[in-house]
Design a protein around this motif. Sequence first.
Motif, PDB file in Angstrom:
ATOM      1  N   ALA A 178      30.849  16.494  -6.147  1.00 11.81           N
ATOM      2  CA  ALA A 178      29.630  17.306  -6.082  1.00 11.81           C
ATOM      3  C   ALA A 178      29.771  18.565  -6.933  1.00 11.81           C
ATOM      4  N   ALA A 179      30.954  19.184  -6.874  1.00 10.84           N
ATOM      5  CA  ALA A 179      31.187  20.395  -7.670  1.00 10.84           C
ATOM      6  C   ALA A 179      31.382  20.060  -9.145  1.00 10.84           C
ATOM      7  N   VAL A 180      32.099  18.995  -9.443  1.00 11.53           N
ATOM      8  CA  VAL A 180      32.304  18.578 -10.843  1.00 11.53           C
ATOM      9  C   VAL A 180      30.975  18.280 -11.512  1.00 11.53           C
ATOM     10  N   HIS A 181      30.062  17.639 -10.772  1.00 10.65           N
ATOM     11  CA  HIS A 181      28.739  17.322 -11.318  1.00 10.65           C
ATOM     12  C   HIS A 181      27.963  18.577 -11.727  1.00 10.65           C
ATOM     13  N   CYS A 182      28.359  19.740 -11.202  1.00  9.84           N
ATOM     14  CA  CYS A 182      27.651  20.986 -11.511  1.00  9.84           C
ATOM     15  C   CYS A 182      28.052  21.602 -12.852  1.00  9.84           C
ATOM     16  N   ASP A 183      29.102  21.072 -13.490  1.00  9.30           N
ATOM     17  CA  ASP A 183      29.578  21.673 -14.749  1.00  9.30           C
ATOM     18  C   ASP A 183      29.713  23.187 -14.594  1.00  9.30           C
ATOM     19  N   ILE A 184      30.507  23.600 -13.633  1.00  9.72           N
ATOM     20  CA  ILE A 184      30.595  25.009 -13.258  1.00  9.72           C
ATOM     21  C   ILE A 184      31.194  25.855 -14.379  1.00  9.72           C
ATOM     22  N   GLU A 185      30.520  26.976 -14.647  1.00  5.35           N
ATOM     23  CA  GLU A 185      30.991  27.962 -15.611  1.00  5.35           C
ATOM     24  C   GLU A 185      31.362  29.245 -14.872  1.00  5.35           C
ATOM     25  N   PRO A 186      32.201  30.098 -15.479  1.00  4.90           N
ATOM     26  CA  PRO A 186      32.686  31.299 -14.775  1.00  4.90           C
ATOM     27  C   PRO A 186      31.601  32.270 -14.332  1.00  4.90           C
ATOM     28  N   THR A 187      30.423  32.193 -14.930  1.00  2.10           N
ATOM     29  CA  THR A 187      29.336  33.113 -14.567  1.00  2.10           C
ATOM     30  C   THR A 187      28.402  32.532 -13.510  1.00  2.10           C
ATOM     31  N   ASP A 188      28.682  31.339 -13.038  1.00  2.00           N
ATOM     32  CA  ASP A 188      27.738  30.612 -12.177  1.00  2.00           C
ATOM     33  C   ASP A 188      27.774  31.056 -10.718  1.00  2.00           C
ATOM     34  N   THR A 189      26.588  31.052 -10.124  1.00  2.00           N
ATOM     35  CA  THR A 189      26.439  31.053  -8.672  1.00  2.00           C
ATOM     36  C   THR A 189      26.159  29.616  -8.248  1.00  2.00           C
ATOM     37  N   VAL A 190      26.932  29.140  -7.286  1.00  2.00           N
ATOM     38  CA  VAL A 190      26.749  27.791  -6.742  1.00  2.00           C
ATOM     39  C   VAL A 190      26.298  27.928  -5.297  1.00  2.00           C
ATOM     40  N   ALA A 191      25.117  27.412  -4.980  1.00  2.00           N
ATOM     41  CA  ALA A 191      24.602  27.437  -3.613  1.00  2.00           C
ATOM     42  C   ALA A 191      24.754  26.044  -3.010  1.00  2.00           C
ATOM     43  N   ILE A 192      25.271  26.002  -1.790  1.00  5.35           N
ATOM     44  CA  ILE A 192      25.567  24.727  -1.132  1.00  5.35           C
ATOM     45  C   ILE A 192      24.838  24.681   0.204  1.00  5.35           C
ATOM     46  N   TRP A 193      23.954  23.714   0.340  1.00  4.71           N
ATOM     47  CA  TRP A 193      23.223  23.504   1.581  1.00  4.71           C
ATOM     48  C   TRP A 193      24.002  22.506   2.440  1.00  4.71           C
ATOM     49  N   GLY A 194      24.366  22.929   3.655  1.00  7.42           N
ATOM     50  CA  GLY A 194      25.109  22.074   4.567  1.00  7.42           C
ATOM     51  C   GLY A 194      26.592  22.407   4.561  1.00  7.42           C
ATOM     52  N   CYS A 195      27.101  22.886   5.697  1.00  7.68           N
ATOM     53  CA  CYS A 195      28.504  23.284   5.807  1.00  7.68           C
ATOM     54  C   CYS A 195      29.265  22.352   6.738  1.00  7.68           C
ATOM     55  N   GLY A 196      28.862  21.084   6.749  1.00 12.91           N
ATOM     56  CA  GLY A 196      29.672  20.074   7.403  1.00 12.91           C
ATOM     57  C   GLY A 196      30.913  19.796   6.583  1.00 12.91           C
ATOM     58  N   PRO A 197      31.656  18.751   6.904  1.00 13.14           N
ATOM     59  CA  PRO A 197      32.911  18.475   6.199  1.00 13.14           C
ATOM     60  C   PRO A 197      32.766  18.351   4.684  1.00 13.14           C
ATOM     61  N   VAL A 198      31.749  17.635   4.188  1.00 14.07           N
ATOM     62  CA  VAL A 198      31.568  17.512   2.745  1.00 14.07           C
ATOM     63  C   VAL A 198      31.212  18.862   2.138  1.00 14.07           C
ATOM     64  N   GLY A 199      30.321  19.610   2.794  1.00 16.44           N
ATOM     65  CA  GLY A 199      29.975  20.930   2.298  1.00 16.44           C
ATOM     66  C   GLY A 199      31.186  21.847   2.230  1.00 16.44           C
ATOM     67  N   GLN A 200      32.058  21.766   3.244  1.00 18.88           N
ATOM     68  CA  GLN A 200      33.270  22.599   3.235  1.00 18.88           C
ATOM     69  C   GLN A 200      34.163  22.248   2.051  1.00 18.88           C
ATOM     70  N   MET A 201      34.304  20.954   1.768  1.00 11.62           N
ATOM     71  CA  MET A 201      35.120  20.554   0.622  1.00 11.62           C
ATOM     72  C   MET A 201      34.454  20.967  -0.701  1.00 11.62           C
ATOM     73  N   ALA A 202      33.124  20.897  -0.747  1.00 15.25           N
ATOM     74  CA  ALA A 202      32.407  21.319  -1.961  1.00 15.25           C
ATOM     75  C   ALA A 202      32.584  22.812  -2.199  1.00 15.25           C
ATOM     76  N   ILE A 203      32.570  23.612  -1.129  1.00 12.48           N
ATOM     77  CA  ILE A 203      32.766  25.063  -1.256  1.00 12.48           C
ATOM     78  C   ILE A 203      34.106  25.349  -1.917  1.00 12.48           C
ATOM     79  N   ARG A 204      35.162  24.754  -1.377  1.00 10.44           N
ATOM     80  CA  ARG A 204      36.499  25.025  -1.910  1.00 10.44           C
ATOM     81  C   ARG A 204      36.681  24.437  -3.303  1.00 10.44           C
ATOM     82  N   SER A 205      36.012  23.327  -3.570  1.00  7.99           N
ATOM     83  CA  SER A 205      36.074  22.738  -4.909  1.00  7.99           C
ATOM     84  C   SER A 205      35.398  23.637  -5.925  1.00  7.99           C
ATOM     85  N   ALA A 206      34.223  24.171  -5.577  1.00  9.19           N
ATOM     86  CA  ALA A 206      33.503  25.054  -6.502  1.00  9.19           C
ATOM     87  C   ALA A 206      34.317  26.303  -6.810  1.00  9.19           C
ATOM     88  N   ILE A 207      35.013  26.812  -5.808  1.00  4.77           N
ATOM     89  CA  ILE A 207      35.848  27.992  -6.026  1.00  4.77           C
ATOM     90  C   ILE A 207      37.042  27.638  -6.921  1.00  4.77           C
TER      91      ILE A 207
END
Length: 391
Positions: A178-207
């Motif tokens: 989910a985070a890789v699909h975002c093509d995250i750049e250092p200036t990006d804000t990433v908003a994640i809806w849902g803090c269940g297990p997948v959301g928790q992993m996406a949070i740490r992945s985005a960071i």
Amino acid sequence: MRALVWHGKEDIRCDSVSDPEIEHPRDAIIKVTSCAICGSDLHLFHNFVPGMMPGDIMGHETMGEVVEVGSGVNGKLKKGDRVVIPFTITCGECDQCKRGNFSVCERTNRRKDLAEKVFGHTTAGLFGYTHLTGGYPGGQAEYLRVPYADSTHIKVPDSMSDEQALFLSDILPTGWQAAVHCDIEPTDTVAIWGCGPVGQMAIRSAILLGARQVIAIDCLEERLSMAEAGGAIPINFREESVLERLKQLTAGKGPEKCIDAVGLESHVSISHPDSFLDRAKQMVMMENDRPHVLREIIYVCRPGGIVSIPGVYSGLVDKIPMGAAMNKGLTFRMGQTHVNRFAADLVRRIEEGQIDPSFVITHTTKLEEGPEMYKIFRNKQDNCIKVVLKP
């Protein structure tokens, strides 16, 4: 053996069933040492996803020890190996597997006739996830038959505990993709809806992937606290306006990257009138899913942004603002997870201490207590975020 078996809507039982056997030369049998209840299992529990039949064995987050291998496994597995089993069954040889698109493997869905009627093209076979994806018995059981086992496995280093390794089966690579699909750049804000297990992993992945700030949206304090501990800025949608808070955090421009880790069961909330309409339509079978989160993301995502969707959708949705999405130039990326594409990198990151997926576990118990744990997980009782079962 004992297994968690689907008997109908909200009716999961721990039954005695036949032990699995080698059915094909590429099969292996594993003795399950740990398995988990996934948020997408609740879609089956509620019977929102069609294709389950009484007697189907649940579960797609599984690991264990190899106890038997077929003649066609060709030395890639042997008795005694510790393995995580990805939820996607992959042949490793078709065009899609060669491209790394493992979740749409062209060979492993043994009910591809059904999948093609519903989706237009077949998906991969999935463990414990309806007859649309092959009707394969799942891994919430004492033993599991693994088809295409020479391709469908991740070997676990001796230094890694079950708790660290288990979520390589699904939620860790799902959050990572989910985070890789975002093509995250250092200036990006990433908003994640849902803090269940997948959301928790996406949070740490985005960071880990270098986002400037990560924002986590939910309504349960225990989930928001876990998200904040992982480095995210929490928003409780029951206490404040998501739209207004996102504007404040992004200088009025909106997040560049948005992740829908909720999917078809968006919360029904008095502050979201569309969610009530979705629920009413769902009850009379005029709509499959409740896509409030997807609508909200389209409205708040910054023009030119990316929308990543790891949350499961099962069928038809209504009132999606495609005009806004098109005119804002949004890019959508979604799909079941290509687990094998990310497995080696994630194993390395766990070994190096970059991430320890076991942080998400709140409950560990016996397989026999699984039916009750489904209800506790569904009802979010006892601060339950992730359940691990030990057969």
